[in-house]
Write a protein that holds these residues in place. Structure first.
Motif, PDB file in Angstrom:
ATOM      1  N   GLN A  56      57.502 -17.494  33.465  1.00  0.00           N
ATOM      2  CA  GLN A  56      57.685 -17.530  32.016  1.00  0.00           C
ATOM      3  C   GLN A  56      57.126 -18.834  31.462  1.00  0.00           C
ATOM      4  O   GLN A  56      57.369 -19.923  31.990  1.00  0.00           O
ATOM      5  CB  GLN A  56      59.172 -17.410  31.667  1.00  0.00           C
ATOM      6  N   GLY A  57      56.330 -18.714  30.405  1.00  0.00           N
ATOM      7  CA  GLY A  57      55.767 -19.884  29.744  1.00  0.00           C
ATOM      8  C   GLY A  57      55.446 -19.567  28.301  1.00  0.00           C
ATOM      9  O   GLY A  57      54.744 -18.600  28.016  1.00  0.00           O
ATOM     10  N   ASP A  58      55.979 -20.367  27.390  1.00  0.00           N
ATOM     11  CA  ASP A  58      55.813 -20.143  25.953  1.00  0.00           C
ATOM     12  C   ASP A  58      55.092 -21.346  25.361  1.00  0.00           C
ATOM     13  O   ASP A  58      55.544 -22.485  25.521  1.00  0.00           O
ATOM     14  CB  ASP A  58      57.193 -19.966  25.310  1.00  0.00           C
ATOM     15  N   TYR A  59      53.982 -21.110  24.677  1.00  0.00           N
ATOM     16  CA  TYR A  59      53.220 -22.210  24.082  1.00  0.00           C
ATOM     17  C   TYR A  59      54.060 -23.045  23.102  1.00  0.00           C
ATOM     18  O   TYR A  59      53.714 -24.190  22.821  1.00  0.00           O
ATOM     19  CB  TYR A  59      52.008 -21.666  23.321  1.00  0.00           C
ATOM     20  N   ASN A  60      55.122 -22.472  22.591  1.00  0.00           N
ATOM     21  CA  ASN A  60      55.978 -23.198  21.647  1.00  0.00           C
ATOM     22  C   ASN A  60      57.050 -24.031  22.352  1.00  0.00           C
ATOM     23  O   ASN A  60      57.825 -24.718  21.694  1.00  0.00           O
ATOM     24  CB  ASN A  60      56.657 -22.216  20.681  1.00  0.00           C
ATOM     25  N   ASP A  61      57.088 -23.958  23.661  1.00  0.00           N
ATOM     26  CA  ASP A  61      58.124 -24.638  24.446  1.00  0.00           C
ATOM     27  C   ASP A  61      57.455 -25.437  25.567  1.00  0.00           C
ATOM     28  O   ASP A  61      57.100 -24.885  26.600  1.00  0.00           O
ATOM     29  CB  ASP A  61      59.097 -23.599  25.017  1.00  0.00           C
ATOM     30  N   GLU A  62      57.282 -26.736  25.324  1.00  0.00           N
ATOM     31  CA  GLU A  62      56.572 -27.572  26.294  1.00  0.00           C
ATOM     32  C   GLU A  62      57.246 -27.560  27.662  1.00  0.00           C
ATOM     33  O   GLU A  62      56.576 -27.522  28.690  1.00  0.00           O
ATOM     34  CB  GLU A  62      56.487 -29.010  25.770  1.00  0.00           C
ATOM     35  N   ASP A  92      49.669 -27.434  17.366  1.00  0.00           N
ATOM     36  CA  ASP A  92      50.981 -27.808  17.926  1.00  0.00           C
ATOM     37  C   ASP A  92      51.189 -27.114  19.269  1.00  0.00           C
ATOM     38  O   ASP A  92      51.663 -27.726  20.236  1.00  0.00           O
ATOM     39  CB  ASP A  92      52.106 -27.433  16.966  1.00  0.00           C
ATOM     40  N   GLN A  93      50.843 -25.835  19.322  1.00  0.00           N
ATOM     41  CA  GLN A  93      50.981 -25.084  20.567  1.00  0.00           C
ATOM     42  C   GLN A  93      50.078 -25.668  21.658  1.00  0.00           C
ATOM     43  O   GLN A  93      50.505 -25.883  22.791  1.00  0.00           O
ATOM     44  CB  GLN A  93      50.628 -23.614  20.337  1.00  0.00           C
ATOM     45  N   HIS A  94      48.847 -25.934  21.292  1.00  0.00           N
ATOM     46  CA  HIS A  94      47.894 -26.442  22.275  1.00  0.00           C
ATOM     47  C   HIS A  94      48.289 -27.817  22.791  1.00  0.00           C
ATOM     48  O   HIS A  94      48.098 -28.116  23.977  1.00  0.00           O
ATOM     49  CB  HIS A  94      46.491 -26.465  21.674  1.00  0.00           C
ATOM     50  N   GLN A  95      48.837 -28.653  21.908  1.00  0.00           N
ATOM     51  CA  GLN A  95      49.270 -29.973  22.357  1.00  0.00           C
ATOM     52  C   GLN A  95      50.378 -29.857  23.394  1.00  0.00           C
ATOM     53  O   GLN A  95      50.403 -30.590  24.382  1.00  0.00           O
ATOM     54  CB  GLN A  95      49.765 -30.809  21.164  1.00  0.00           C
ATOM     55  N   LYS A  96      51.280 -28.914  23.179  1.00  0.00           N
ATOM     56  CA  LYS A  96      52.364 -28.697  24.148  1.00  0.00           C
ATOM     57  C   LYS A  96      51.812 -28.236  25.497  1.00  0.00           C
ATOM     58  O   LYS A  96      52.270 -28.690  26.557  1.00  0.00           O
ATOM     59  CB  LYS A  96      53.366 -27.669  23.601  1.00  0.00           C
ATOM     60  N   VAL A  97      50.828 -27.347  25.468  1.00  0.00           N
ATOM     61  CA  VAL A  97      50.246 -26.846  26.719  1.00  0.00           C
ATOM     62  C   VAL A  97      49.521 -27.969  27.459  1.00  0.00           C
ATOM     63  O   VAL A  97      49.697 -28.135  28.674  1.00  0.00           O
ATOM     64  CB  VAL A  97      49.279 -25.675  26.443  1.00  0.00           C
ATOM     65  N   SER A 156      45.435 -19.912  21.829  1.00  0.00           N
ATOM     66  CA  SER A 156      46.384 -19.050  21.113  1.00  0.00           C
ATOM     67  C   SER A 156      45.757 -18.481  19.854  1.00  0.00           C
ATOM     68  O   SER A 156      44.725 -18.965  19.367  1.00  0.00           O
ATOM     69  CB  SER A 156      47.646 -19.846  20.748  1.00  0.00           C
ATOM     70  N   GLN A 157      46.395 -17.455  19.305  1.00  0.00           N
ATOM     71  CA  GLN A 157      45.968 -16.875  18.037  1.00  0.00           C
ATOM     72  C   GLN A 157      46.604 -17.655  16.889  1.00  0.00           C
ATOM     73  O   GLN A 157      47.774 -18.016  16.963  1.00  0.00           O
ATOM     74  CB  GLN A 157      46.388 -15.405  17.952  1.00  0.00           C
ATOM     75  N   PRO A 158      45.842 -17.936  15.830  1.00  0.00           N
ATOM     76  CA  PRO A 158      46.414 -18.669  14.697  1.00  0.00           C
ATOM     77  C   PRO A 158      47.644 -17.962  14.145  1.00  0.00           C
ATOM     78  O   PRO A 158      47.694 -16.732  14.065  1.00  0.00           O
ATOM     79  CB  PRO A 158      45.276 -18.671  13.670  1.00  0.00           C
ATOM     80  N   ASP A 159      48.654 -18.750  13.793  1.00  0.00           N
ATOM     81  CA  ASP A 159      49.925 -18.208  13.315  1.00  0.00           C
ATOM     82  C   ASP A 159      50.517 -19.221  12.332  1.00  0.00           C
ATOM     83  O   ASP A 159      50.697 -20.384  12.677  1.00  0.00           O
ATOM     84  CB  ASP A 159      50.858 -18.003  14.509  1.00  0.00           C
ATOM     85  N   SER A 160      50.804 -18.757  11.124  1.00  0.00           N
ATOM     86  CA  SER A 160      51.321 -19.676  10.100  1.00  0.00           C
ATOM     87  C   SER A 160      52.656 -20.294  10.498  1.00  0.00           C
ATOM     88  O   SER A 160      52.981 -21.419  10.118  1.00  0.00           O
ATOM     89  CB  SER A 160      51.470 -18.938   8.760  1.00  0.00           C
ATOM     90  N   THR A 191      41.359 -29.551  20.269  1.00  0.00           N
ATOM     91  CA  THR A 191      41.972 -29.231  21.564  1.00  0.00           C
ATOM     92  C   THR A 191      41.130 -29.781  22.706  1.00  0.00           C
ATOM     93  O   THR A 191      41.667 -30.315  23.685  1.00  0.00           O
ATOM     94  CB  THR A 191      42.154 -27.710  21.717  1.00  0.00           C
ATOM     95  N   GLU A 192      39.823 -29.648  22.596  1.00  0.00           N
ATOM     96  CA  GLU A 192      38.947 -30.232  23.614  1.00  0.00           C
ATOM     97  C   GLU A 192      39.208 -31.737  23.733  1.00  0.00           C
ATOM     98  O   GLU A 192      39.263 -32.288  24.842  1.00  0.00           O
ATOM     99  CB  GLU A 192      37.472 -29.970  23.272  1.00  0.00           C
TER     100      GLU A 192
END
Length: 315
Positions: free
Chosen positions: A51-57, A85-90, A75-79, A124-125
Motif C-alpha cells: 500500500q502506498g498513497d501519494y498523499n501520505d509520505e 505536493d504529491q510528487h514531493q512526498k514521493v 499523478s493525475q492533476p487534482d484540485s 518534479t525533475e
C-alpha cells in the motif's frame, strides 16, 4: 535487486508491470497501489503488493523499504491534491528509504518547454535532482489513446476538426511507452541515460486522418481551423464548458509545437566541441525504438490495434 512500480492499478502502471514480469524475476517485483484490494484482483497471485498513497509520505516510505529501483508514474492533476505536493512526498519518501534509482514519467522536453503542462514535470525533475537520486526522466510524448474519442467520432461520420496549425505530434500507443519504462527500469548491465525523449514518428492530424481512413475505409471531412473557430464548433455541440476548455487547451498545446521533436534539440553554444554537439543532438534520436529494440508499428497499424477488440491480457 528489488523493483517497484507506483500507481500500479493505473493503466500505465499495469502495462509496465505486465512487461516487467517478462524482464526480471517475478519475486523481485513490488506493486505499489493506493487500493491494494483492487491490485490483488488485477495481478497474478504471488506478486508482492504494498500500500502506498501519494498523499501520505509515510505510506510511500514504507512501500519503498528495501526497494532498489522505482518506476515513479506521475499523478493525475487534482484540485484537491496538487500534483507537486504529491510528487514531493514521493520523492522525499524515496530518498529517505534509500532508493538507488528512480525512473520518472515526465513531459516532452520538460526542461525547456513553455507549455503549462510541463511546469509540474520540470519542477518534479528538479526535486529528483535535488534529492540526489540517480534517475532517468522518461519524457513521454502523446499517447495515441488520447485521440480515441476523436477516432470514434469520425468513424461514426463526424468531421475531423483540428486547430493544430499543421504542427506534428509524436503519437504512439501507451503500451509502447509503458514497455519502454519497464525496459529502462530493468537496465542493469548498461547505464540508463538521464533523459529519454520518448515519442513515435511525427505526424499531423491530416496524416492521422489518412491512417483512420486506411484502416476503416470510412470517408469523412477533414477541417483545419484556428483556435477561435475550433472553440465555436465545440460550443455548437453543447459540450460542457470544462470539456471545451480542455480540448482547446490541448489543441493550443499542439499548435505551440510543444510535442514536436525539434524542440528537443539542445542549443549549440559557443566553445562546444564537435563531439559535444553530436552527443547533445543525437543521443535521444529514436530513443523509444532504441529502448524497445525494434521499430514502432506504423500509425495506421497502431490505429487498427486501438480499434481491434482483444482479450484483456493483450491490452
Amino acid at each position: 535487486m528489488k523493483y517497484a512500480v507506483t500507481a500500479g492499478t493505473g493503466r500505465f502502471g499495469e502495462r509496465a508491470i505486465l512487461k516487467l514480469v517478462t524482464l526480471v524475476p517475478f519475486y523481485d517485483i513490488v506493486v505499489i497501489a493506493r487500493d491494494t484490494e483492487k491490485a490483488k484482483k488485477m495481478f497474478p497471485a504471488g506478486l508482492e503488493i504494498r500500500q502506498g498513497d501519494y498523499n501520505d509520505e509515510k505510506s510511500m516510505e514504507k512501500a519503498f523499504k528495501d526497494i532498489d529501483r522505482v518506476l515513479f508514474v506521475s499523478s493525475q492533476p487534482d484540485s484537491k491534491h496538487p500534483r507537486l505536493d504529491q510528487h514531493q512526498k514521493v520523492v522525499t519518501a524515496a530518498a529517505k528509504a534509500g532508493v538507488k534509482f528512480i525512473a520518472y514519467t515526465s513531459f516532452p522536453h520538460a526542461n525547456v518547454s513553455e507549455a503549462p503542462l510541463a511546469q509540474d514535470h520540470r519542477k518534479t525533475e528538479k526535486m529528483i535532482i535535488d534529492a540526489r537520486l540517480p534517475h532517468a526522466f522518461l519524457r513521454n510524448n502523446w499517447y495515441l489513446e488520447n485521440e480515441m474519442d476523436l477516432i470514434k467520432q469520425v468513424v461514426n461520420g463526424s468531421p475531423l476538426i483540428d486547430a493544430s496549425g499543421d504542427e506534428t505530434v509524436g503519437w504512439a500507443e501507451e503500451i509502447y511507452y509503458a514497455e519502454g519504462a519497464a525496459r529502462v527500469l530493468s537496465m542493469i548491465e548498461t547505464t540508463p541515460l538521464e533523459v529519454y525523449e520518448f515519442h513515435g514518428a511525427q505526424h499531423t492530424y491530416h496524416e492521422l486522418a489518412k491512417a483512420i481512413h486506411e484502416v476503416t475505409g470510412k470517408d469523412f471531412p477533414v477541417k483545419s481551423v484556428d483556435l477561435a473557430e475550433y472553440q465555436a464548433d465545440l460550443e455548437q455541440e453543447k459540450l460542457p464548458a470544462d470539456v471545451i476548455a480542455f480540448k482547446v487547451a490541448i489543441q493550443k498545446l499542439i499548435r505551440s509545437g510543444a510535442l514536436n521533436e525539434r524542440i528537443g534539440k539542445s542549443a549549440v553554444k559557443f566553445g562546444m566541441s564537435h563531439e559535444e554537439i553530436l552527443k547533445n543532438n543525437t543521443e535521444n534520436e529514436n530513443a523509444l525504438e532504441n529502448v524497445l529494440g525494434q521499430p514502432l508499428p506504423s500509425l495506421s497499424d497502431q490505429v487498427k490495434d486501438l480499434l481491434t477488440k482483444k482479450p484483456k491480457y493483450l491490452i
